[in-house]
Design a protein around this motif. Structure first.
Motif, short mmCIF file in Angstrom:
data_model
loop_
_atom_site.label_atom_id
_atom_site.label_comp_id
_atom_site.label_asym_id
_atom_site.label_seq_id
_atom_site.Cartn_x
_atom_site.Cartn_y
_atom_site.Cartn_z
N GLU A 1 0.83 -1.21 0.00
CA GLU A 1 0.00 0.00 0.00
C GLU A 1 0.87 1.26 0.00
N ILE A 2 1.95 1.23 0.78
CA ILE A 2 2.87 2.36 0.80
C ILE A 2 3.45 2.60 -0.59
N ALA A 3 3.88 1.50 -1.22
CA ALA A 3 4.44 1.61 -2.58
C ALA A 3 3.41 2.17 -3.55
N THR A 4 2.16 1.71 -3.45
CA THR A 4 1.10 2.17 -4.35
C THR A 4 0.85 3.66 -4.18
N ILE A 5 0.78 4.12 -2.93
CA ILE A 5 0.55 5.54 -2.64
C ILE A 5 1.68 6.39 -3.19
N THR A 6 2.92 6.03 -2.88
CA THR A 6 4.06 6.84 -3.31
C THR A 6 4.23 6.83 -4.83
N ILE A 7 3.96 5.67 -5.46
CA ILE A 7 4.06 5.60 -6.93
C ILE A 7 2.99 6.46 -7.58
N THR A 8 1.75 6.35 -7.09
CA THR A 8 0.64 7.11 -7.68
C THR A 8 0.88 8.62 -7.57
N LEU A 9 1.27 9.04 -6.38
CA LEU A 9 1.52 10.47 -6.20
C LEU A 9 2.80 10.89 -6.94
N GLY A 10 3.77 9.97 -7.04
CA GLY A 10 5.01 10.30 -7.72
C GLY A 10 4.84 10.48 -9.22
N ILE A 11 3.90 9.76 -9.82
CA ILE A 11 3.66 9.88 -11.26
C ILE A 11 3.30 11.32 -11.63
N ILE A 12 2.61 11.99 -10.71
CA ILE A 12 2.22 13.38 -10.94
C ILE A 12 3.46 14.25 -11.16
N GLN A 13 4.56 13.85 -10.53
CA GLN A 13 5.77 14.67 -10.61
C GLN A 13 6.44 14.60 -11.99
N PHE A 14 6.16 13.54 -12.76
CA PHE A 14 6.85 13.38 -14.03
C PHE A 14 6.60 14.54 -15.01
N PRO A 15 5.33 14.86 -15.33
CA PRO A 15 5.12 16.01 -16.22
C PRO A 15 5.58 17.32 -15.61
N VAL A 16 5.48 17.43 -14.29
CA VAL A 16 5.94 18.65 -13.61
C VAL A 16 7.45 18.81 -13.78
N ASN A 17 8.16 17.69 -13.73
CA ASN A 17 9.61 17.71 -13.90
C ASN A 17 9.99 18.20 -15.30
N LEU A 18 9.29 17.68 -16.31
CA LEU A 18 9.54 18.13 -17.68
C LEU A 18 9.25 19.62 -17.84
N LEU A 19 8.15 20.06 -17.22
CA LEU A 19 7.81 21.48 -17.25
C LEU A 19 8.90 22.30 -16.57
N GLY A 20 9.40 21.80 -15.43
CA GLY A 20 10.47 22.52 -14.72
C GLY A 20 11.73 22.63 -15.56
N GLY A 21 12.06 21.56 -16.30
CA GLY A 21 13.23 21.61 -17.18
C GLY A 21 13.07 22.61 -18.30
N ARG B 1 20.51 22.21 -20.68
CA ARG B 1 20.84 21.68 -19.36
C ARG B 1 19.59 21.44 -18.51
N GLY B 2 18.69 22.39 -18.49
CA GLY B 2 17.48 22.25 -17.69
C GLY B 2 16.62 21.11 -18.16
N ARG B 3 16.40 21.04 -19.47
CA ARG B 3 15.52 20.01 -20.02
C ARG B 3 16.09 18.61 -19.86
N ILE B 4 17.38 18.46 -20.10
CA ILE B 4 17.98 17.12 -19.97
C ILE B 4 18.11 16.74 -18.50
N SER B 5 18.29 17.72 -17.63
CA SER B 5 18.26 17.45 -16.19
C SER B 5 16.89 16.89 -15.80
N SER B 6 15.83 17.47 -16.36
CA SER B 6 14.48 16.99 -16.04
C SER B 6 14.24 15.59 -16.61
N VAL B 7 14.80 15.31 -17.80
CA VAL B 7 14.67 13.96 -18.37
C VAL B 7 15.41 12.95 -17.49
N SER B 8 16.59 13.34 -17.00
CA SER B 8 17.32 12.43 -16.12
C SER B 8 16.53 12.17 -14.85
N SER B 9 15.82 13.19 -14.36
CA SER B 9 14.98 13.02 -13.17
C SER B 9 13.82 12.06 -13.44
#
Length: 422
Positions: free
Chosen positions: A60-80, A354-362
């Motif tokens: 359940e912990i893994a499911t919660i953190t994965i679900t909420l973590g997926i939200i960070q992926f597009p945000v990371n690309l936007l940040g880059g 640099r910013g965009r590839i940093s976000s891809v690495s993240s």
């Protein structure tokens, strides 16, 4: 006695004097990272909060953190993207203010999923600012200074985190809201430092510039990455490392709780503080000692040490002193990986990206981290802790092999970085 003090002073300045001569803005970022991480009490305790406070099992912990973590992926690309097109300093300030607000609201409400959602919202905005931080360090340093610049920022991160997990472990049982409040106030102090003292973020100009860093404004991020498959392979290697490294905040605390019940949070806090202490003592030493090693050699050695330290958990269950020894070895591997990773990446990609590839690495690292929690959480739920550690040992061994392959590929693709002609 006086002679010993003199020798100690000389040794100190020999280690920390290597950070002299960098741009003053890097020292501000150093103190900003230190201030933020002085309150970094929640992340190390997150697994235990979900387990002990909210009664969730490993899956359940893994499911919660994965679900909420997926939200960070597009945000990371936007940040880059924003890091390459916007003012990096101002972006960091805005993200920090949102983070502070979330922490302070979380501090005022009871332990609940609402509190966890506020924490994850704060982490999303911290994720958005990370590409700006990473790119700014590269912008403000010369190619030959890159290891020292990233070493300094990494040192600042861990200077602040030495006591935070131990204090967080003590606040965990009865005063968790205070830990959220401290997180918010220390982040605010970092924001004030950056606002007051960073004015100039103009990239460093170099007479002899690394040809691989030449700007390519007309090229898309994916076209650059697809044209440099060695970089893609490096990101895969780094992701495998991250798969193992994630167990620091996932499998290790679960293991400590299984062994020591409620005291597991306190022991894990001490282990995390030891991690920060070893970073502070070990980072300048390894920066100096490993100065002549290539980025790939540092990365490979880091992978080996992390693999060995986590593999120890197959044999040290219930042997508390050995957990501390394992963390020392783990931290040395972490330091070497930090000294090698971003310098490796920034020396081989266009400065314009640099910013965009940093976000891809993240994205690669995030996918590995959350995938690791899903896989290992499932193994713990349906099997045993030892079986989970066997998986970690096997995957870590694959990581070592991949870095050895990367070492061969890199020398062929980037010969100028090895003093060779094309």
């Amino acid at each position: 006695m006086n002679q010993m003090i003199t020798i100690g002073k000389r040794a100190f300045w020999k280690l920390f004097g290597q950070y002299k001569g960098l741009r003053k803005e890097l020292y501000v970022l150093f103190w900003g990272k230190a201030a933020t991480n002085m309150g970094a009490m929640i992340w190390p305790m997150l697994t235990l909060i979900l387990s002990n406070k909210l009664g969730m099992n490993a899956q359940e912990i893994a499911t919660i953190t994965i679900t909420l973590g997926i939200i960070q992926f597009p945000v990371n690309l936007l940040g880059g993207k924003l890091a390459d097109y916007c003012n990096k300093r101002n972006l960091i300030l805005v993200c920090d203010l949102v983070t502070v607000l979330c922490y302070l609201i979380a501090a005022a409400i009871p332990v609940s999923m609402a509190q966890i959602l506020l924490f994850f919202t704060a982490s999303v905005f911290q994720t958005m600012e990370n590409p700006s931080y990473d790119a700014l360090v590269a912008d403000l340093s010369k190619t030959e200074e890159r290891e020292k610049a990233y070493s300094l920022i990494y040192l600042g991160m861990n200077l602040g985190i030495v006591l935070a997990p131990s204090i967080g472990g003590m606040l965990f049982q009865h005063h968790l809201g205070l830990a959220y409040a401290i997180d918010g106030l220390t982040t605010l102090s970092s924001t004030i430092l950056i606002f007051l003292f960073i004015k100039d973020i103009t990239p460093v100009t170099e007479k002899k510039k690394n040809v691989y860093e030449k700007e390519q404004h007309t090229q898309s991020t994916w076209k650059i990455l697809w044209g440099q498959k060695t970089i893609l392979f490096f990101l895969i290697c780094w992701a495998i490392y991250q798969f193992s490294y994630t167990q620091f905040n996932f499998l290790i605390p679960l293991n400590m709780e299984a062994l020591y019940d409620a005291k597991g949070a306190v022991y894990f806090g001490f282990i995390t503080s030891l991690n920060g202490l070893v970073v502070i003592l070990g980072t300048p030493v390894l920066t100096k000692l490993a100065g002549k090693l290539s980025d790939i050699q540092k990365l490979t050695m880091g992978q080996i040490l992390v693999w060995f330290s986590l593999g120890m958990y197959l044999f040290i269950q219930g042997m508390l002193p050995m957990h501390y020894l394992s963390m020392v070895i783990f931290t040395l591997g972490e330091i070497l990986t930090t000294l090698g990773s971003y310098p490796y990446l920034t020396r081989r990609i266009p400065a314009s990206h640099r910013g965009r590839i940093s976000s891809v690495s993240s994205l690669f690292l995030g996918a590995a981290a959350y995938g690791s929690q899903g896989v290992i959480g499932g193994i713990v739920e349906h099997g045993t802790l030892i079986q989970a550690w066997e998986w970690i040992a096997g995957i870590g061994a694959v990581g070592i092999l991949f870095y050895l392959l990367l070492m061969v590929m890199d020398k062929r693709v980037y010969p100028l970085l090895y003093g060779q002609k094309k």
